[in-house]
Design an enzyme around this catalytic site. Structure first.
Site, mmCIF file in Angstrom:
data_model
loop_
_atom_site.group_PDB
_atom_site.id
_atom_site.type_symbol
_atom_site.label_atom_id
_atom_site.label_comp_id
_atom_site.label_asym_id
_atom_site.label_seq_id
_atom_site.Cartn_x
_atom_site.Cartn_y
_atom_site.Cartn_z
ATOM 1 N N TYR A 143 -1.165 5.697 -8.868
ATOM 2 C CA TYR A 143 -1.648 6.943 -9.469
ATOM 3 C C TYR A 143 -1.757 7.997 -8.382
ATOM 4 O O TYR A 143 -2.267 7.735 -7.301
ATOM 5 C CB TYR A 143 -3.016 6.724 -10.123
ATOM 6 C CG TYR A 143 -3.628 7.965 -10.727
ATOM 7 C CD1 TYR A 143 -3.054 8.585 -11.839
ATOM 8 C CD2 TYR A 143 -4.779 8.538 -10.181
ATOM 9 C CE1 TYR A 143 -3.620 9.722 -12.400
ATOM 10 C CE2 TYR A 143 -5.357 9.677 -10.739
ATOM 11 C CZ TYR A 143 -4.776 10.259 -11.853
ATOM 12 O OH TYR A 143 -5.338 11.392 -12.401
ATOM 13 N N ASP A 238 -0.108 8.448 -0.024
ATOM 14 C CA ASP A 238 -1.256 8.965 -0.764
ATOM 15 C C ASP A 238 -2.448 8.095 -0.388
ATOM 16 O O ASP A 238 -2.650 7.018 -0.932
ATOM 17 C CB ASP A 238 -0.970 8.910 -2.267
ATOM 18 C CG ASP A 238 -2.147 9.410 -3.087
ATOM 19 O OD1 ASP A 238 -3.232 9.620 -2.504
ATOM 20 O OD2 ASP A 238 -1.978 9.582 -4.313
ATOM 21 N N LYS A 266 -11.304 12.237 -2.123
ATOM 22 C CA LYS A 266 -12.423 11.309 -2.281
ATOM 23 C C LYS A 266 -13.366 11.287 -1.063
ATOM 24 O O LYS A 266 -14.198 12.159 -0.937
ATOM 25 C CB LYS A 266 -11.899 9.916 -2.662
ATOM 26 C CG LYS A 266 -11.152 10.020 -4.016
ATOM 27 C CD LYS A 266 -10.932 8.774 -4.783
ATOM 28 C CE LYS A 266 -10.503 9.115 -6.205
ATOM 29 N NZ LYS A 266 -9.153 8.761 -6.576
#
Ligand SMILES: *Cc1c(COP(=O)(O)O)cnc(C)c1O
Length: 430
Positions: A143, A238, A266
């Site tokens: 994702y 990522d 995050k």
């Protein structure tokens, strides 16, 4: 027991699609209603009805220090007293970029954004601009946020380019996205043989956590480094989850791989909205205003958000933090494995650093296809049973549980006990 949560959810559904601002929060996959939270304290979440839960969601990764860490809260407070936003540079942004580069040296230049989605979208645009190519390769089950080009269903075979995973995404866009099985070298080789001169980049989570934790096979990442280099494509890691989670230098440090571009999010926001992308200076110099590739943000590098992120990284850089996370996470992994053995259950536990998934399958797990063999009905029962015992797990089989520095060995032991009781309960009444 959760009356107030129930009432808020009724109200929410009237004014917010599905009652939530991000789909997985709705807890549909575990056949539950969402819980509305009032506050967080260290390893705990407290809901609006006054129930307390041991939290393994950690806001989906950012809260590696646990909730409301005093040093983070203090920095947020002092930063907000100086003003919430200026729309002009602050020294905090410089400090953040320098901090990132210090720990992740492949990020020679860094641009701050507001979310992981923005980071990956921007990195893709940049990779396409730098290479002058359109096609991108991603992996099924990885994702990368909800940018159009990345919202692609698992491709069924190499000939078929991406089918959009959501209405509203034009096929013309995802037609340039190729989604391949993770850990599958020959699929990647075949794709490059066919389209090599058209592929701008390969983007991946170096340790996927968004299909549950699926570590890369030995040599897979270095293979990707080699093949992208050979074909003049960029390699984008990522590390929105793994950055500062698996170590200060992210997965790239652990595996000794230097990607061309890296995306962060995050943890670098410490629970506030921050994302970043960065990498080789010759590529990053294409970003406006130094170069022609446009990318901007009213609140990018926001001083409060960056302060929270810097405070978090400062805590993480203290000696012994990752060792402590490793000890706790290993305790959890071994405890679950013991329980599974004692109960004679074939389920699989995967772990990488402080990210862990208990998969309700007996299959060996290498890619997304394998993960889909999980018994999600059973996971739903398990999740509910754990909630009943005061433990808040990610409300989906296909997610990572996050251990934080706020967890204690006692918390882990309690969790293992709850897992044992819950599994006994749900296996007894199938
Ligand atoms: C969470 C996540 C994103 C998206 O970040 P947002 O801040 O939710 O937009 C991108 N990539 C990975 C690997 C993620 O885990």
């Amino acid at each position: 027991m959760r009356l107030r949560s129930h009432l808020f959810f009724q109200r929410a559904k009237e004014v917010i699609p599905g009652g939530v601002n991000s789909p997985v929060r709705a807890c549909k996959a575990v056949k539950s209603d969402p819980i509305f939270f009032e506050r967080g304290e260290g390893p705990y979440l407290i809901d609006v009805d006054g129930n307390r839960y041991l939290d393994y969601v950690a806001s989906w990764g950012p809260l590696i220090l646990g909730h409301a860490h005093p040093n983070v809260i203090a920095e947020v407070y002092f930063a907000s007293k100086r003003g919430t936003s200026f729309g002009a540079p602050t020294w905090l942004e410089v400090e953040m970029a320098e901090t990132i580069r210090k720990y992740i040296p492949s990020m020679e230049k860094v641009r701050l954004v507001n979310s992981g989605t923005e980071a990956t979208m921007s990195a893709l645009r940049l990779a396409r601009a730098f290479t002058g190519r359109k096609r991108i390769i991603k992996f099924d089950g990885c994702y990368h946020g909800h940018g159009d080009s990345l919202l692609v269903k698992s491709g069924s075979g190499l000939a078929t380019f991406g089918i959009p995973a959501s209405p509203g995404v034009p096929e013309e866009l995802t037609a340039h996205t190729l989604s391949l099985p993770f850990n599958d070298r020959s699929a990647v080789e075949e794709a490059f043989q066919k389209y090599g001169s058209e592929i701008a980049c390969v983007i991946l989570e170096p340790v996927p956590a968004n299909m549950g934790v699926i570590p890369p096979k030995e040599g897979f990442l270095s293979f990707l480094r080699e093949i992208t280099q050979r074909y003049g494509a960029l390699l984008i890691f990522d590390e929105v989850i793994t950055g500062f989670r698996v170590g200060l230098g992210g997965a790239q440090e652990l595996f000794g791989i230097k990607p061309d571009l890296t995306c962060l999010g995050k943890i670098i926001g410490g629970g506030l909205p921050v994302g970043a992308y960065g990498g080789r200076a010759d590529i990053m110099n294409l970003v406006a205003p130094q170069g022609p590739v446009y990318q901007a943000g009213t609140l990018s590098g926001n001083p409060i958000a960056v302060s929270a992120g810097l405070a978090t990284i400062r805590e993480l850089a203290k000696p012994g933090t990752y060792e402590k996370l490793e000890t706790l996470s290993n305790l959890l992994e071994m405890g679950i494995k013991d329980v599974l053995r004692d109960l004679g259950l074939p389920y699989k536990v995967t772990r990488f650093a402080s990210m862990l998934t208990l998969f309700f399958t007996s299959k060996e797990l290498v890619n997304f296809q394998d993960v889909l063999s999980c018994d999600t009905e059973k996971f739903a029962l398990f999740w509910q049973g754990m909630l009943k015992r005061g433990i808040y797990l990610p409300p989906s089989q296909f997610e990572a549980w996050f251990v934080s520095l706020a967890h204690s060995e006692k918390d882990i032991e309690y969790t293992i006990k709850a897992i044992k009781e819950t599994l006994e309960e749900i296996e007894r009444n199938p």
